[in-house]
Design an enzyme around this catalytic site. Sequence first.
Site, mmCIF file in Angstrom:
data_model
loop_
_atom_site.group_PDB
_atom_site.id
_atom_site.type_symbol
_atom_site.label_atom_id
_atom_site.label_comp_id
_atom_site.label_asym_id
_atom_site.label_seq_id
_atom_site.Cartn_x
_atom_site.Cartn_y
_atom_site.Cartn_z
ATOM 1 C CB CYS A 103 38.613 39.748 39.163
ATOM 2 S SG CYS A 103 39.521 40.424 40.569
ATOM 3 C CB CYS A 122 45.056 40.133 35.470
ATOM 4 S SG CYS A 122 43.926 38.803 35.894
ATOM 5 C CB CYS A 168 49.010 33.018 36.785
ATOM 6 S SG CYS A 168 49.202 31.999 38.197
ATOM 7 C CB CYS A 192 44.725 26.691 39.702
ATOM 8 S SG CYS A 192 44.556 28.459 39.570
ATOM 9 C CD GLU A 213 38.728 29.667 31.421
ATOM 10 O OE1 GLU A 213 38.561 29.369 30.234
ATOM 11 O OE2 GLU A 213 39.626 30.436 31.795
ATOM 12 C CB CYS A 243 45.641 43.476 38.111
ATOM 13 S SG CYS A 243 45.260 43.344 39.864
HETATM 14 N N1 SAH Z 1 43.000 37.669 42.606
HETATM 15 C C1 SAH Z 1 43.998 36.936 43.291
HETATM 16 C C2 SAH Z 1 44.092 35.492 42.819
HETATM 17 C C3 SAH Z 1 43.937 35.259 41.359
HETATM 18 S S1 SAH Z 1 45.214 35.919 40.357
HETATM 19 C C4 SAH Z 1 45.343 37.616 43.191
HETATM 20 O O1 SAH Z 1 45.482 38.574 42.415
HETATM 21 O O2 SAH Z 1 46.232 37.218 43.900
HETATM 22 C C5 SAH Z 1 46.522 34.756 40.686
HETATM 23 C C6 SAH Z 1 47.906 35.243 40.330
HETATM 24 O O3 SAH Z 1 48.021 35.429 38.918
HETATM 25 C C7 SAH Z 1 48.275 36.584 40.962
HETATM 26 O O4 SAH Z 1 49.504 36.461 41.646
HETATM 27 C C8 SAH Z 1 48.430 37.512 39.781
HETATM 28 O O5 SAH Z 1 49.364 38.519 40.038
HETATM 29 C C9 SAH Z 1 48.855 36.538 38.693
HETATM 30 N N2 SAH Z 1 48.629 37.035 37.330
HETATM 31 C C10 SAH Z 1 47.625 37.793 36.868
HETATM 32 N N3 SAH Z 1 47.778 38.026 35.546
HETATM 33 C C11 SAH Z 1 48.904 37.410 35.161
HETATM 34 C C12 SAH Z 1 49.591 37.259 33.914
HETATM 35 N N4 SAH Z 1 49.132 37.819 32.803
HETATM 36 N N5 SAH Z 1 50.725 36.539 33.895
HETATM 37 C C13 SAH Z 1 51.190 35.944 35.023
HETATM 38 N N6 SAH Z 1 50.581 36.021 36.213
HETATM 39 C C14 SAH Z 1 49.450 36.753 36.296
HETATM 40 FE FE1 SF4 Z 2 41.744 40.095 39.981
HETATM 41 FE FE2 SF4 Z 2 43.498 39.359 38.157
HETATM 42 FE FE3 SF4 Z 2 44.106 41.307 39.853
HETATM 43 FE FE4 SF4 Z 2 43.931 38.779 40.760
HETATM 44 S S1 SF4 Z 2 45.423 39.587 39.298
HETATM 45 S S2 SF4 Z 2 43.078 40.641 41.688
HETATM 46 S S3 SF4 Z 2 42.279 38.016 39.426
HETATM 47 S S4 SF4 Z 2 42.498 41.371 38.305
#
Ligand code: SAH
Ligand code: SF4
Length: 350
Positions: free
Chosen positions: A115, A122, A342, A108, A93, A119
């Site tokens: 991934c 996410c 995000c 974006c 996406e 986390c």
């Molecule tokens: N993997 C990279 C880039 C993709 S995630 C990273 O983690 O930086 C992009 C951003 O989305 C990151 O700052 C992450 O902390 C944020 N993110 C992930 N899950 C989220 C959620 N449920 N709500 C808001 N931001 C989120």
């Molecule tokens: Fe991966 Fe989501 Fe963590 Fe970014 S925030 S590193 S996309 S698991």
Amino acid sequence: MKKQDLKSLTRNELISWFAKEGYPKFRGKQVFNWIYKNGAQDFDEMTNLPSNMQEDLKEKSFISNNLILKDVFSASDGTTKYLWSLSDCETIEGVYLPFVKDGRHSICISSQVGCAMKCSFCATGNDGYVRDLTPGEIVEQVTNIQRSISKEEFGEPRISNVVFMGMGEPLDNMDSVLKAINIINDEKGMDIGMRRITVSTSGIVPKIRELANIEMQLVLAISLNSPNNFLRDSLMPINKKYPIEELIKAVKYYIEKTNRRVTFEYVLIDELNDSKELAFELAGLLKGLLCHVNLIPLNPVDQFNFKSPSKKVVNEFRDILESKGIETTIRQERGKNIEAACGQLRHLKK
Ligand code: SAH
Ligand code: SF4
């Protein structure tokens, strides 16, 4: 003979390939221009190439078209989410975010299918890692969105900003990401300024150091989400490998080498990492660093119980950071009702 995918080459590589095949170099320049300035998708569109050269090129090469648009979702604020399927039927996406007030046209994009970082808050991480994207698949997200938003074929409005905050960890696929950046940044092509390209990382320390050594002028964003190891370990497993002290050291090195201000992203989760004490602790951690904090109120993901804090709590968190001299912004909420925010992007299981 294996045909060469011209979309996987930077301008210099394309020119070298043309030379190797016995064409004049300027033909390589012309073709690069056709693909990235004019959005050409096949050789027949390249009207200033002799027709025998067009035919010859078709025999030896192709302009890949890896992304098939499966669905488009639009929110009332203009935010648009694109769902593409790839040649192996995996899906990714990307999101277009117009900012009418300041004329920015941001996108974006994704760097991987899924991934591996897992986390806990996410959606992408929850689905696991499938594979890296190729440079061509990354670049095509940009060309496809450009084509879709253009009033005329590949024209205005031009994409002005690109952030690698879609699916995937860009520094876990760094070579392809850097090659794609090289292509979209090229002044003879899409010409998207390096300072308008943001790479966001969960904190892969050796890769941050590598990036520092290349001294590119892009924006580095670090997803911090907690000022201490105890909490960060529980939110972001990568922290067990590269704890905060090492991360901050690598960021300092990055700033030293590039002289660029770094962004720290902090997803605020209700009653988990949003207390005043943590705001003070964060201010202490970042004191004296050339940086800026971007607070992201959590975007809810269906299967998790995490909630977003109230506006009041978010504002208080910001006020504490600002009172300690740390420049802080709160991420504007966009595209939430189409799950384009995000952390809400995910690939469809095959
Ligand atoms: N993997 C990279 C880039 C993709 S995630 C990273 O983690 O930086 C992009 C951003 O989305 C990151 O700052 C992450 O902390 C944020 N993110 C992930 N899950 C989220 C959620 N449920 N709500 C808001 N931001 C989120
Ligand atoms: Fe991966 Fe989501 Fe963590 Fe970014 S925030 S590193 S996309 S698991």
